[in-house]
Design a protein around this motif. Structure first.
Motif, short mmCIF file in Angstrom:
data_model
loop_
_atom_site.label_atom_id
_atom_site.label_comp_id
_atom_site.label_asym_id
_atom_site.label_seq_id
_atom_site.Cartn_x
_atom_site.Cartn_y
_atom_site.Cartn_z
N LEU A 37 3.70 1.05 21.18
CA LEU A 37 3.06 2.32 21.53
C LEU A 37 3.59 3.46 20.67
CD1 LEU A 37 2.91 2.00 25.42
CD2 LEU A 37 1.01 1.85 23.79
N GLU A 38 4.88 3.43 20.37
CA GLU A 38 5.45 4.45 19.49
C GLU A 38 4.84 4.37 18.09
OE1 GLU A 38 9.66 3.71 19.73
OE2 GLU A 38 9.87 4.84 21.61
N ALA A 39 4.63 3.14 17.61
CA ALA A 39 4.00 2.97 16.29
C ALA A 39 2.56 3.48 16.31
CB ALA A 39 4.04 1.50 15.87
N LEU A 40 1.84 3.21 17.39
CA LEU A 40 0.47 3.72 17.50
C LEU A 40 0.46 5.25 17.53
CD1 LEU A 40 -1.17 1.26 20.05
CD2 LEU A 40 -1.77 1.56 17.64
N ALA A 46 0.03 10.60 11.98
CA ALA A 46 -0.20 10.59 10.53
C ALA A 46 -1.69 10.80 10.23
CB ALA A 46 0.29 9.28 9.91
N ALA A 47 -2.55 10.17 11.02
CA ALA A 47 -4.00 10.34 10.81
C ALA A 47 -4.42 11.79 11.12
CB ALA A 47 -4.77 9.36 11.70
N ALA A 48 -3.83 12.37 12.17
CA ALA A 48 -4.16 13.76 12.51
C ALA A 48 -3.68 14.71 11.42
CB ALA A 48 -3.53 14.13 13.85
N GLU A 49 -2.50 14.44 10.88
CA GLU A 49 -2.00 15.26 9.77
C GLU A 49 -2.93 15.14 8.56
OE1 GLU A 49 1.99 13.85 9.24
OE2 GLU A 49 2.74 14.99 10.97
N LEU A 110 -6.58 12.43 -1.25
CA LEU A 110 -5.95 12.91 -0.03
C LEU A 110 -6.25 11.98 1.15
CD1 LEU A 110 -4.40 15.39 1.16
CD2 LEU A 110 -6.63 16.34 1.72
N VAL A 111 -7.50 11.61 1.30
CA VAL A 111 -7.89 10.70 2.38
C VAL A 111 -7.21 9.35 2.21
CG1 VAL A 111 -9.83 9.40 3.34
CG2 VAL A 111 -10.08 11.84 2.89
N GLN A 112 -7.20 8.83 0.99
CA GLN A 112 -6.58 7.53 0.74
C GLN A 112 -5.10 7.55 1.07
OE1 GLN A 112 -6.81 6.18 -3.32
NE2 GLN A 112 -6.24 4.10 -2.79
N LYS A 113 -4.40 8.60 0.66
CA LYS A 113 -2.96 8.69 0.91
C LYS A 113 -2.67 8.72 2.40
CE LYS A 113 1.00 11.76 0.68
NZ LYS A 113 1.34 11.49 2.05
N HIS A 114 -3.38 9.55 3.15
CA HIS A 114 -3.10 9.66 4.58
C HIS A 114 -3.53 8.40 5.34
CE1 HIS A 114 -1.37 13.65 4.82
NE2 HIS A 114 -2.22 14.01 3.88
N ASN A 115 -4.60 7.78 4.92
CA ASN A 115 -4.99 6.51 5.56
C ASN A 115 -3.95 5.44 5.30
OD1 ASN A 115 -7.31 7.54 6.65
ND2 ASN A 115 -8.68 6.69 5.12
N GLN A 116 -3.43 5.38 4.08
CA GLN A 116 -2.39 4.40 3.76
C GLN A 116 -1.14 4.64 4.59
OE1 GLN A 116 -1.95 4.88 -0.48
NE2 GLN A 116 -3.39 3.22 -0.94
N ASP A 117 -0.78 5.92 4.78
CA ASP A 117 0.38 6.24 5.59
C ASP A 117 0.19 5.77 7.03
OD1 ASP A 117 1.49 7.43 3.36
OD2 ASP A 117 1.13 9.50 4.04
N ALA A 118 -0.97 6.04 7.60
CA ALA A 118 -1.25 5.65 8.98
C ALA A 118 -1.26 4.12 9.13
CB ALA A 118 -2.57 6.24 9.45
N ARG A 120 0.21 1.93 7.11
CA ARG A 120 1.53 1.40 6.81
C ARG A 120 2.42 1.38 8.06
NH1 ARG A 120 2.81 4.53 2.86
NH2 ARG A 120 1.77 3.24 1.33
N ILE A 121 2.31 2.40 8.89
CA ILE A 121 3.11 2.45 10.12
C ILE A 121 2.78 1.25 11.01
CG2 ILE A 121 3.44 3.74 12.27
CD1 ILE A 121 2.99 6.32 10.53
N ILE A 122 1.49 0.96 11.16
CA ILE A 122 1.08 -0.18 11.99
C ILE A 122 1.51 -1.49 11.33
CG2 ILE A 122 -0.91 -1.41 12.96
CD1 ILE A 122 -0.30 1.26 14.35
N GLN A 123 1.35 -1.61 10.03
CA GLN A 123 1.76 -2.83 9.34
C GLN A 123 3.26 -3.07 9.48
OE1 GLN A 123 0.27 -1.91 5.40
NE2 GLN A 123 -1.46 -3.30 5.64
N ASP A 124 4.05 -2.02 9.32
CA ASP A 124 5.50 -2.16 9.47
C ASP A 124 5.86 -2.62 10.88
OD1 ASP A 124 5.78 -1.38 6.85
OD2 ASP A 124 6.48 0.66 7.33
#
Length: 140
Positions: A37-40, A46-49, A110-118, A120-124
């Motif tokens: 849940l913390e990862a979600l 990250a997606a909101a940012e 910009l969209v690609q970077k933030h999507n990758q960040d979001a 990546r958190i779930i993948q990790d």
């Protein structure tokens, strides 16, 4: 006939012990789901940012476009010939097209970077989760 006072739970517990089924650590399960849940939540943040950055970039683009139009209208003069008018319009269109291409590229990056960040958190977290599950099945 004697009636047994053993509960169903006790019978299953005894069955589990007889079959040597490992006990379940509820604290580990709760901790595992808490981390999920913390990862979600972190991914959502990250997606909101990313959405906020996207909106900010859009505002910046619109402000720049309005400024360009204002400057163009201030420096507007009636050209002397059709060729001069076409040259002025062509130059304005060229600048507008270059700005549109650059802005589109910037927005896509910009969209690609933030999507990758979001993501990546779930993948990790998925990798961590897999490792936690794998370790829980190792013999002690």
């Amino acid at each position: 006939m004697t009636q047994s006072t053993t509960s169903i739970l006790d019978m299953f517990k005894k069955l589990g012990e007889d079959m040597k089924i490992p006990s379940v650590d509820l604290n580990k399960i709760i901790d595992h789901h808490r981390k999920n849940l913390e990862a979600l939540a972190a991914s959502g943040k990250a997606a909101a940012e990313g959405a906020a950055a996207f909106a900010s970039k859009q505002r910046e683009i619109v402000e720049a476009a309005v400024k360009d139009i204002q400057e163009a209208s201030k420096s507007f003069k009636v050209p002397g010939s059709a060729q001069e008018m076409m040259a002025a319009q062509t130059e304005f269109a060229k600048r507008a097209m270059e700005a549109a291409v650059k802005n589109t590229r910037d927005m896509a990056d910009l969209v690609q970077k933030h999507n990758q960040d979001a993501v990546r958190i779930i993948q990790d977290r998925m990798k961590e989760s897999y490792e936690e599950i794998r370790q829980s099945f190792e013999k002690k």
